[in-house]
Scaffold this motif. Structure first.
Motif, PDB file in Angstrom:
ATOM      1  N   ASN A  30       0.806  -1.261  -0.158  1.00  0.00           N
ATOM      2  CA  ASN A  30      -0.018   0.069  -0.169  1.00  0.00           C
ATOM      3  C   ASN A  30       0.893   1.121   0.029  1.00  0.00           C
ATOM      4  O   ASN A  30       0.696   2.314  -0.598  1.00  0.00           O
ATOM      5  CB  ASN A  30      -0.986  -0.024   1.192  1.00  0.00           C
ATOM      6  N   TYR A  64      -5.898 -13.003  -2.995  1.00  0.00           N
ATOM      7  CA  TYR A  64      -7.066 -12.666  -2.154  1.00  0.00           C
ATOM      8  C   TYR A  64      -8.492 -12.636  -3.066  1.00  0.00           C
ATOM      9  O   TYR A  64      -8.457 -11.988  -4.339  1.00  0.00           O
ATOM     10  CB  TYR A  64      -6.990 -11.221  -1.664  1.00  0.00           C
ATOM     11  N   ASP A  68      -9.248  -5.476   0.797  1.00  0.00           N
ATOM     12  CA  ASP A  68      -9.751  -4.824   2.042  1.00  0.00           C
ATOM     13  C   ASP A  68     -10.013  -3.315   1.422  1.00  0.00           C
ATOM     14  O   ASP A  68      -9.270  -3.021   0.297  1.00  0.00           O
ATOM     15  CB  ASP A  68      -8.753  -4.788   3.175  1.00  0.00           C
ATOM     16  N   TYR A  69     -10.873  -2.288   2.026  1.00  0.00           N
ATOM     17  CA  TYR A  69     -11.061  -1.105   1.473  1.00  0.00           C
ATOM     18  C   TYR A  69      -9.695  -0.364   1.112  1.00  0.00           C
ATOM     19  O   TYR A  69      -9.513   0.398   0.308  1.00  0.00           O
ATOM     20  CB  TYR A  69     -11.842  -0.547   2.545  1.00  0.00           C
ATOM     21  N   THR A  70      -8.762  -0.483   2.055  1.00  0.00           N
ATOM     22  CA  THR A  70      -7.410   0.422   2.077  1.00  0.00           C
ATOM     23  C   THR A  70      -6.653   0.075   0.712  1.00  0.00           C
ATOM     24  O   THR A  70      -6.334   0.925   0.070  1.00  0.00           O
ATOM     25  CB  THR A  70      -6.787   0.351   3.223  1.00  0.00           C
ATOM     26  N   THR A  71      -6.656  -1.210   0.765  1.00  0.00           N
ATOM     27  CA  THR A  71      -5.850  -1.653  -0.256  1.00  0.00           C
ATOM     28  C   THR A  71      -6.439  -1.141  -1.615  1.00  0.00           C
ATOM     29  O   THR A  71      -5.863  -0.959  -2.776  1.00  0.00           O
ATOM     30  CB  THR A  71      -5.599  -3.132  -0.338  1.00  0.00           C
ATOM     31  N   SER A  72      -7.774  -1.364  -1.887  1.00  0.00           N
ATOM     32  CA  SER A  72      -8.490  -1.177  -2.996  1.00  0.00           C
ATOM     33  C   SER A  72      -8.419   0.042  -3.488  1.00  0.00           C
ATOM     34  O   SER A  72      -8.232   0.622  -4.509  1.00  0.00           O
ATOM     35  CB  SER A  72      -9.723  -1.649  -2.688  1.00  0.00           C
ATOM     36  N   SER A  98     -19.086  -3.574  -1.070  1.00  0.00           N
ATOM     37  CA  SER A  98     -19.150  -3.774   0.556  1.00  0.00           C
ATOM     38  C   SER A  98     -19.128  -2.410   1.199  1.00  0.00           C
ATOM     39  O   SER A  98     -19.195  -2.356   2.370  1.00  0.00           O
ATOM     40  CB  SER A  98     -18.185  -4.655   0.922  1.00  0.00           C
ATOM     41  N   SER A  99     -18.954  -1.261   0.355  1.00  0.00           N
ATOM     42  CA  SER A  99     -18.874  -0.012   1.096  1.00  0.00           C
ATOM     43  C   SER A  99     -18.961   0.995  -0.028  1.00  0.00           C
ATOM     44  O   SER A  99     -19.707   0.633  -1.174  1.00  0.00           O
ATOM     45  CB  SER A  99     -17.369   0.223   1.654  1.00  0.00           C
TER      46      SER A  99
END
Length: 446
Positions: A30, A64, A68-72, A98-99
């Motif tokens: 990241n 994966y 996850d949100y941060t990585t995306s 998901s968000s």
């Protein structure tokens, strides 16, 4: 290092990591994705950076099932900086599962598409950003303006597509930043328009640059019915009101409104009484009496809404008011704001409310952006407010605005509000329910 823009040192660190040929942690990945995104703002990325981003994209989705949100978010920004818009759109769609993608994610994708001349696709993403309540940021507006100037050379055609951008601001009720306002100002100036920063006069909505007046955008019958049909479900049934009142009290109130309405004025008794400060009960009763008499003298049908403990205040004044008005008092632990809004909306499109409460929490509960806009327009046209002054009564009664303080087109002139540096810093803000009327952009053809 990235935040301080020490890119040479960061690059050396990247080379060191690559030479070790070890598997990177997600945190390190990241960090590198963010590094390359920030570097791309200064200079075009070298092949090593592009290779790392594409390899990371493949490896992450191989390892994966869901990122996850941060990585995306980091991956999306990095993909955009190398023009991989299709992959960035895939990541954007997966975040949406998901968000809600960030403001920056939407605007970065939109800006990338416009830089690559993918106008149609960018408009599709803009529509999604509107639905997600993610207004455009400076980079998206900047890319939009650059696209127009790059694509078209004829001034009339440039003007046509510049107007399309302004129409977007109007349709989304957006307040742009000062940076974007400068870009739009320069754009229209280059087209021979008169482009000035201006102020809007509060009492009549007149632009101090072109002297045109902002329109009062009254809700149509259809719009008011839409608002009316959603108020009960969203503000009462869909909120936590049942935790603070009883179903029996609510039912009693709704029946009361149906039998005794419609009203001209719905008065928030507790809010009005505190408008000159939380002093004695006698002072609060006096303030309430002054406001009630003000509207009765205009032959208005008034409903007083409050909590039962108000009935114990200065009984001669309270009794006099109750003999001339209708009233409904909730239990002392009840939340009365939703009652006030519901009474006003269900009483009819002509009904006003009197309260200093800006009702932001209740606007939030409407959830849908279109409903929020309808509610704000209704509020600007129907909310009277009270302020402490030094006159003989000790308070000033402020009527609703006679115009709608939102971006508009008025007789070929565009009026666009922007957020100046003073607002960004929280300075010179008047908390009277009116948007800042000092920071507006006026665009008028010569």
């Amino acid at each position: 290092m990235v935040q301080r823009k020490k890119f040479d040192a960061a690059n050396s660190f990247v080379c060191y990591i690559n030479k070790k040929n070890e598997e990177l942690s997600l945190g390190a990945i990241n960090g590198l994705l963010m590094l390359y995104y920030e570097m791309s703002k200064e200079n075009k990325l070298i092949d090593e950076g592009k290779t790392f981003i594409l390899k990371t994209y493949r490896d992450l989705y191989k390892k994966y099932k869901v990122l996850d949100y941060t990585t995306s978010e980091k991956l999306l920004h990095a993909l955009c900086c190398i023009g991989e818009w299709e992959k960035a759109l895939k990541v954007l769609d997966e975040i949406n599962l998901s968000s809600v993608p960030s403001h920056s994610a939407y605007s970065t994708v939109i800006a990338t598409l416009l830089k690559l001349n993918k106008k149609k696709k960018s408009m599709e993403v803009i529509e999604k950003s509107i639905l997600a309540r993610r207004p455009l940021q400076d980079d998206a507006y900047d890319a939009w303006i650059d696209y127009i100037l790059r694509k078209y050379k004829d001034k009339k055609i440039i003007e046509k597509y510049a107007d399309e951008l302004c129409l977007h601001i109007i349709n989304t009720y957006s307040t742009i930043s000062e940076i974007t306002a400068n870009k739009i100002k320069d754009l229209y100036s280059s087209l021979g328009w008169k482009a000035n920063y201006t102020k809007i006069t509060k009492y009549n909505g007149r632009c101090q640059s072109c002297s045109k007046t902002l329109d009062c955008l009254k809700l149509s019958d259809e719009e008011f019915k839409t608002l009316q049909s959603n108020i009960k479900d969203k503000l009462i049934i869909g909120s936590d009101l049942f935790l603070k009142t009883s179903p029996q009290e609510l039912e009693k109130f709704l029946n009361f409104i149906e039998k005794t309405g419609p009203y001209d004025i719905i008065l928030d008794a507790l809010n009005v009484s505190y408008s000159i400060g939380k002093q004695s009960q006698a002072t609060g009763a006096k303030a309430l009496h002054i406001v009630v008499e003000y509207f009765l003298n205009q032959n208005k049908k008034v409903l007083i809404l409050g909590r039962k403990h108000i009935l114990t205040w200065k009984k001669n004044l309270i009794g006099d008011m109750l003999s001339k008005t209708s009233s409904f008092f909730t239990d002392n632990l009840s939340q009365d704001d939703p009652y006030i809004i519901t009474a006003a909306i269900f009483s009819g499109s002509h009904t006003d409310i009197v309260s200093k409460d800006l009702l932001r929490g209740h606007i939030f509960k409407l959830q849908d952006e279109y409903l929020r806009i309808l509610f704000k327009r209704w509020q600007w046209q129907h909310q009277w407010m009270l302020f402490k002054t030094n006159n003989k009564h000790g308070l000033r009664i402020q009527p609703p605005l006679v115009f709608t303080p939102c971006p508009q087109k008025n007789n070929n002139s565009w009026h666009l509000p922007y957020k100046g540096e003073d607002e960004e810093l929280g300075l010179n803000i008047v908390n009277d329910g009116t948007p800042n009327l000092n920071n507006w952009l006026c665009l008028t053809p010569n």
